[in-house]
Scaffold this motif. Structure first.
Motif, PDB file in Angstrom:
ATOM      1  N   GLY A 317       0.768  -1.241   0.000  1.00  0.00           N
ATOM      2  CA  GLY A 317       0.000   0.000   0.000  1.00  0.00           C
ATOM      3  C   GLY A 317       0.796   1.285   0.000  1.00  0.00           C
ATOM      4  O   GLY A 317       0.219   2.375  -0.026  1.00  0.00           O
ATOM      5  N   SER A 318       2.110   1.188  -0.008  1.00  0.00           N
ATOM      6  CA  SER A 318       2.928   2.399   0.107  1.00  0.00           C
ATOM      7  C   SER A 318       2.716   3.345  -1.062  1.00  0.00           C
ATOM      8  O   SER A 318       2.642   4.567  -0.893  1.00  0.00           O
ATOM      9  N   TYR A 319       2.599   2.790  -2.266  1.00  0.00           N
ATOM     10  CA  TYR A 319       2.478   3.656  -3.432  1.00  0.00           C
ATOM     11  C   TYR A 319       1.075   4.244  -3.569  1.00  0.00           C
ATOM     12  O   TYR A 319       0.891   5.299  -4.184  1.00  0.00           O
ATOM     13  N   ALA A 320       0.074   3.590  -3.016  1.00  0.00           N
ATOM     14  CA  ALA A 320      -1.257   4.197  -2.968  1.00  0.00           C
ATOM     15  C   ALA A 320      -1.206   5.465  -2.125  1.00  0.00           C
ATOM     16  O   ALA A 320      -1.804   6.494  -2.470  1.00  0.00           O
ATOM     17  N   ILE A 321      -0.460   5.415  -1.028  1.00  0.00           N
ATOM     18  CA  ILE A 321      -0.326   6.587  -0.160  1.00  0.00           C
ATOM     19  C   ILE A 321       0.466   7.686  -0.864  1.00  0.00           C
ATOM     20  O   ILE A 321       0.134   8.871  -0.788  1.00  0.00           O
ATOM     21  N   ILE A 322       1.530   7.300  -1.602  1.00  0.00           N
ATOM     22  CA  ILE A 322       2.351   8.287  -2.302  1.00  0.00           C
ATOM     23  C   ILE A 322       1.547   8.995  -3.390  1.00  0.00           C
ATOM     24  O   ILE A 322       1.567  10.219  -3.512  1.00  0.00           O
ATOM     25  N   PHE A 323       0.800   8.216  -4.197  1.00  0.00           N
ATOM     26  CA  PHE A 323       0.082   8.785  -5.336  1.00  0.00           C
ATOM     27  C   PHE A 323      -1.129   9.613  -4.904  1.00  0.00           C
ATOM     28  O   PHE A 323      -1.535  10.529  -5.610  1.00  0.00           O
ATOM     29  N   TYR A 324      -1.723   9.260  -3.756  1.00  0.00           N
ATOM     30  CA  TYR A 324      -2.935   9.953  -3.313  1.00  0.00           C
ATOM     31  C   TYR A 324      -2.720  10.678  -1.983  1.00  0.00           C
ATOM     32  O   TYR A 324      -3.658  10.858  -1.216  1.00  0.00           O
ATOM     33  N   ALA A 325      -1.484  11.100  -1.711  1.00  0.00           N
ATOM     34  CA  ALA A 325      -1.147  11.619  -0.383  1.00  0.00           C
ATOM     35  C   ALA A 325      -2.084  12.744   0.058  1.00  0.00           C
ATOM     36  O   ALA A 325      -2.669  12.694   1.144  1.00  0.00           O
ATOM     37  N   VAL A 326      -2.225  13.763  -0.786  1.00  0.00           N
ATOM     38  CA  VAL A 326      -3.047  14.920  -0.395  1.00  0.00           C
ATOM     39  C   VAL A 326      -4.506  14.513  -0.251  1.00  0.00           C
ATOM     40  O   VAL A 326      -5.180  14.849   0.739  1.00  0.00           O
ATOM     41  N   THR A 327      -5.020  13.770  -1.238  1.00  0.00           N
ATOM     42  CA  THR A 327      -6.411  13.319  -1.195  1.00  0.00           C
ATOM     43  C   THR A 327      -6.656  12.397  -0.013  1.00  0.00           C
ATOM     44  O   THR A 327      -7.704  12.455   0.634  1.00  0.00           O
ATOM     45  N   LEU A 328      -5.688  11.532   0.287  1.00  0.00           N
ATOM     46  CA  LEU A 328      -5.850  10.575   1.387  1.00  0.00           C
ATOM     47  C   LEU A 328      -6.033  11.297   2.709  1.00  0.00           C
ATOM     48  O   LEU A 328      -6.890  10.932   3.518  1.00  0.00           O
ATOM     49  N   PHE A 329      -5.242  12.330   2.951  1.00  0.00           N
ATOM     50  CA  PHE A 329      -5.362  13.044   4.219  1.00  0.00           C
ATOM     51  C   PHE A 329      -6.690  13.793   4.318  1.00  0.00           C
ATOM     52  O   PHE A 329      -7.231  13.951   5.403  1.00  0.00           O
ATOM     53  N   LYS A 330      -7.221  14.203   3.186  1.00  0.00           N
ATOM     54  CA  LYS A 330      -8.574  14.776   3.205  1.00  0.00           C
ATOM     55  C   LYS A 330      -9.596  13.710   3.580  1.00  0.00           C
ATOM     56  O   LYS A 330     -10.494  13.932   4.395  1.00  0.00           O
ATOM     57  N   ASP A 331      -9.448  12.524   2.985  1.00  0.00           N
ATOM     58  CA  ASP A 331     -10.437  11.456   3.175  1.00  0.00           C
ATOM     59  C   ASP A 331     -10.437  10.884   4.589  1.00  0.00           C
ATOM     60  O   ASP A 331     -11.478  10.439   5.083  1.00  0.00           O
ATOM     61  N   ILE A 332      -9.271  10.847   5.245  1.00  0.00           N
ATOM     62  CA  ILE A 332      -9.252  10.306   6.614  1.00  0.00           C
ATOM     63  C   ILE A 332      -9.574  11.381   7.643  1.00  0.00           C
ATOM     64  O   ILE A 332      -9.489  11.151   8.847  1.00  0.00           O
ATOM     65  N   GLY A 333      -9.932  12.563   7.144  1.00  0.00           N
ATOM     66  CA  GLY A 333     -10.484  13.573   8.037  1.00  0.00           C
ATOM     67  C   GLY A 333      -9.480  14.497   8.678  1.00  0.00           C
ATOM     68  O   GLY A 333      -9.773  15.118   9.696  1.00  0.00           O
ATOM     69  N   VAL A 334      -8.272  14.616   8.087  1.00  0.00           N
ATOM     70  CA  VAL A 334      -7.307  15.564   8.634  1.00  0.00           C
ATOM     71  C   VAL A 334      -7.787  16.974   8.306  1.00  0.00           C
ATOM     72  O   VAL A 334      -7.972  17.329   7.140  1.00  0.00           O
ATOM     73  N   SER A 335      -8.021  17.769   9.328  1.00  0.00           N
ATOM     74  CA  SER A 335      -8.690  19.057   9.136  1.00  0.00           C
ATOM     75  C   SER A 335      -7.740  20.195   8.783  1.00  0.00           C
ATOM     76  O   SER A 335      -8.181  21.271   8.411  1.00  0.00           O
ATOM     77  N   THR A 336      -6.436  20.000   8.893  1.00  0.00           N
ATOM     78  CA  THR A 336      -5.488  21.049   8.516  1.00  0.00           C
ATOM     79  C   THR A 336      -5.306  21.046   6.997  1.00  0.00           C
ATOM     80  O   THR A 336      -5.878  20.237   6.277  1.00  0.00           O
ATOM     81  N   ASN A 337      -4.504  21.984   6.510  1.00  0.00           N
ATOM     82  CA  ASN A 337      -4.145  21.999   5.097  1.00  0.00           C
ATOM     83  C   ASN A 337      -3.537  20.652   4.718  1.00  0.00           C
ATOM     84  O   ASN A 337      -2.500  20.271   5.243  1.00  0.00           O
ATOM     85  N   PRO A 338      -4.157  19.894   3.794  1.00  0.00           N
ATOM     86  CA  PRO A 338      -3.691  18.532   3.513  1.00  0.00           C
ATOM     87  C   PRO A 338      -2.307  18.484   2.893  1.00  0.00           C
ATOM     88  O   PRO A 338      -1.658  17.434   2.916  1.00  0.00           O
ATOM     89  N   TYR A 339      -1.830  19.607   2.316  1.00  0.00           N
ATOM     90  CA  TYR A 339      -0.469  19.614   1.789  1.00  0.00           C
ATOM     91  C   TYR A 339       0.558  19.470   2.910  1.00  0.00           C
ATOM     92  O   TYR A 339       1.638  18.910   2.706  1.00  0.00           O
ATOM     93  N   ILE A 340       0.208  19.973   4.106  1.00  0.00           N
ATOM     94  CA  ILE A 340       1.170  19.944   5.212  1.00  0.00           C
ATOM     95  C   ILE A 340       1.489  18.514   5.639  1.00  0.00           C
ATOM     96  O   ILE A 340       2.662  18.124   5.664  1.00  0.00           O
ATOM     97  N   PRO A 341       0.480  17.670   5.984  1.00  0.00           N
ATOM     98  CA  PRO A 341       0.830  16.296   6.335  1.00  0.00           C
ATOM     99  C   PRO A 341       1.414  15.517   5.167  1.00  0.00           C
ATOM    100  O   PRO A 341       2.232  14.600   5.371  1.00  0.00           O
ATOM    101  N   ALA A 342       1.028  15.859   3.911  1.00  0.00           N
ATOM    102  CA  ALA A 342       1.612  15.185   2.753  1.00  0.00           C
ATOM    103  C   ALA A 342       3.106  15.490   2.658  1.00  0.00           C
ATOM    104  O   ALA A 342       3.925  14.590   2.421  1.00  0.00           O
ATOM    105  N   ILE A 343       3.470  16.763   2.860  1.00  0.00           N
ATOM    106  CA  ILE A 343       4.883  17.145   2.831  1.00  0.00           C
ATOM    107  C   ILE A 343       5.624  16.507   4.004  1.00  0.00           C
ATOM    108  O   ILE A 343       6.748  16.010   3.849  1.00  0.00           O
ATOM    109  N   VAL A 344       4.992  16.508   5.164  1.00  0.00           N
ATOM    110  CA  VAL A 344       5.603  15.862   6.334  1.00  0.00           C
ATOM    111  C   VAL A 344       5.831  14.379   6.051  1.00  0.00           C
ATOM    112  O   VAL A 344       6.888  13.821   6.389  1.00  0.00           O
ATOM    113  N   THR A 345       4.848  13.736   5.408  1.00  0.00           N
ATOM    114  CA  THR A 345       4.998  12.325   5.063  1.00  0.00           C
ATOM    115  C   THR A 345       6.196  12.120   4.138  1.00  0.00           C
ATOM    116  O   THR A 345       6.969  11.172   4.295  1.00  0.00           O
ATOM    117  N   GLY A 346       6.348  13.018   3.154  1.00  0.00           N
ATOM    118  CA  GLY A 346       7.490  12.924   2.253  1.00  0.00           C
ATOM    119  C   GLY A 346       8.808  13.061   2.996  1.00  0.00           C
ATOM    120  O   GLY A 346       9.747  12.283   2.765  1.00  0.00           O
TER     121      GLY A 346
END
Length: 556
Positions: A317-346
């Motif tokens: 599942g690692s590449y599903a998270i990479i390809f959909y990082a920003v969308t994934l954080f929106k879908d799991i309900g992260v309320s901050t700017n989704p780019y921030i946790p995506a960048i942190v994940t990177g």
């Protein structure tokens, strides 16, 4: 340490000149008590080992190895990460500019993997026929074309599709990894091999950061400059010694080894070992003859292991998270700017890869990948459980996970909530908002430290040079088919299996990978490349004893 006694194997007399030359290597008095036959046996048994030990007195100068690795890993492999991470920043921006159906979005995310299917097989054949260096230069053309096509599109969906396919064709995954491993000496091979995964992480993180700062068209321009730089730099780098030896270019291989190891280093032992590791008929490199080589255990056993390792890696599942990082954080309900946790994940994946690169030489490939897979399973299982209870918690307390979510019927009834209960709900809501992001970040950390790093190193190590181009190409081909399937199916998995079911599946696969690694993946730490490539058997019918720095390997 073993030393040879200087002697004349013809008459058993001691050679005074040789004795003076090697006087630090043995006790003169004891040597006189040995007869000529013992001397001859000692010479026959240990000559290659002693050459290796004497050569080890002067260590290779790694300067030119680092220069080559800086170009191939530091620039070329970064381009792979930019392709992988681009859809994560493209799709959210594109959704604001035009209407995209979920199906169109999934095609944009996954079509680069279709291109990688053709690129993997094609680059494998080209790398075997024309060399690793030339192949890397050729792959720059479709990669550049892909970025240009994407950047110039005026909203036509088919141009996004075409651009992503061209980007995929130009991805250099298998070739860069083979190049890095084949130029390195034993001391630096683990670090260079792991640096490939590190550079991919750099590329992904760089793309996330650029997407947060710039419009996606500007990101296309920046990333499109990378293959141009790679093409120019590769003019000044040599072909890999194993490929040159395989094609009978021994003088050129000797010159290249001298450049890579330093002029003062004795390369004769390494050159002989590379020739011996190829097996019989090394200069017959036609595609048909190469395929016939897979009938030998030395070729098909490591190939099968690599196939399963990469299959487990992609299905985790690692590449599903990479390809959909920003969308994934929106879908799991992260309320901050989704780019921030995506960048942190990177950055966390990058940190994990740095940790893995540092640990891989000390602790080996097998323990690192096993522990990494186990922890991935734990964090992904915890994500599945958290998401399951989060949905239930939000439903019971009439909370919306996403804007415009439909609330259950019982929420239409009037409810009295005490101050204490409101505080408890607020606290639990904070936990449910934060922990999914934390679990994904920890998952990517341990992925980068082991499962994301070790398979790419093994790709360049396990298979003999004679079949490495084809074997690595087919392995990466299979890997990208799996990535395509995972990335394409992931949105439907979230819909039909629910998020907790999808993440639970990834957890099970991660744990199965740990079991497979323990049972079947060999440890290669501390072994020379020639020794590794004879671990499973020779590429011929004859028995060959290959003496190496780490010992003697005898295979049939």
């Amino acid at each position: 340490m073993t030393y040879l006694k200087a002697c004349d194997v013809g008459n058993g007399e001691e050679d005074k000149n040789a004795n003076n030359t090697r006087k630090r290597s043995f006790d003169r008095e004891n040597s006189r008590n040995k007869d000529g036959m013992e001397c001859q046996m000692l010479l026959e048994e240990d000559i290659f080992k002693v050459h290796a030990l004497e050569a080890a007195a002067i260590k290779p100068d790694p300067k030119n190895q680092f220069i080559s690795a800086a170009v191939v890993s530091g620039i070329a492999t970064v381009s792979i990460g930019t392709v992988l991470g681009f859809s994560a920043i493209l799709l959210p921006q594109l959704a604001e500019e035009m209407t995209l159906s979920p199906d169109e979005a999934s095609w944009i995310a996954s079509l680069s993997n279709i291109g990688q299917l053709f690129g993997a097989i094609g680059s494998g054949i080209l790398a075997g026929k024309f060399g690793r260096r030339i192949t890397l230069m050729l792959l720059c053309a479709p990669l550049l074309a892909g970025w240009v096509t994407m950047g110039l599109t005026q909203g036509q969906i088919w141009m996004f599709y075409l651009g992503r396919i061209l980007q995929g064709v130009g991805v250099m995954s298998s070739v860069t990894q083979v190049y890095l491993v084949e130029i390195a000496d034993t001391d630096h091979r683990g670090m260079f091999g792991a640096s490939g995964a590190l550079s991919v992480s750099v590329g992904i993180t760089l793309t996330y950061c650029l997407g947060a700062l710039f419009h996606w068209r500007i990101v296309c321009g920046i990333c499109g400059a990378i293959p141009v730089v790679v093409f120019v730099c590769m003019f000044f780098l040599p072909e890999t010694p194993p490929w040159l030896v395989l094609h009978g270019k021994k003088e050129e291989a000797e010159k290249t080894l001298k450049w890579l190891r330093g002029s003062d280093y004795d390369i004769s032992g390494e050159l002989e070992a590379l020739a011996a590791a190829q097996g019989s008929g090394v200069q017959n490199t036609s595609l048909l003859e190469t395929l016939k080589t897979f009938k030998y255990p030395g070729a098909y056993k490591p190939f099968i292991i690599l196939l399963f390792v990469f299959l487990f890696q992609q299905l985790s599942g690692s590449y599903a998270i990479i390809f959909y990082a920003v969308t994934l954080f929106k879908d799991i309900g992260v309320s901050t700017n989704p780019y921030i946790p995506a960048i942190v994940t990177g950055f966390i994946r990058l940190l994990g890869t740095l940790i893995g690169t540092a640990l891989i030489k000390r602790y080996g490939r097998k323990p690192l990948m096993t522990i990494s897979a186990i922890l991935m399973g734990v964090f992904m299982a915890s994500l599945a459980v958290t998401v399951f209870y989060k949905e239930k918690f939000y439903s019971d307390n009439c909370l919306q996970m996403k804007l415009n979510d439909t609330l259950p019927e019982h929420c239409n009834e009037e409810r009295l909530v005490s101050i204490e209960e409101e505080a408890k709900i607020a606290k639990m809501r904070l936990i449910y908002d934060i922990y999914p992001a934390v679990s994904v970040i920890l998952y990517m950390l341990v992925f980068g430290a082991g499962v994301g790093t070790v398979p790419w190193l093994l790709l360049g190590e396990l298979c003999p040079s004679k079949v490495k181009g084809i074997a690595s190409g087919i392995t990466v081909f299979m890997a990208f088919i799996t990535i395509f399937a995972v990335v394409k199916v992931f949105p439907y998995g979230l819909k039909y299996l629910q998020p907790y079911g999808t993440y639970g599946f990834f957890a099970v696969v991660s744990l199965l990978m740990a079991v497979f690694t323990v049972l079947f993946v060999p440890e290669t730490r501390g072994k020379s490349l020639a020794e590794i490539q004879t671990m499973f058997g020779e590429l011929g019918e004859t028995k060959v004893e290959l003496s190496t720095v780490s010992g003697s390997v005898e295979k049939e």
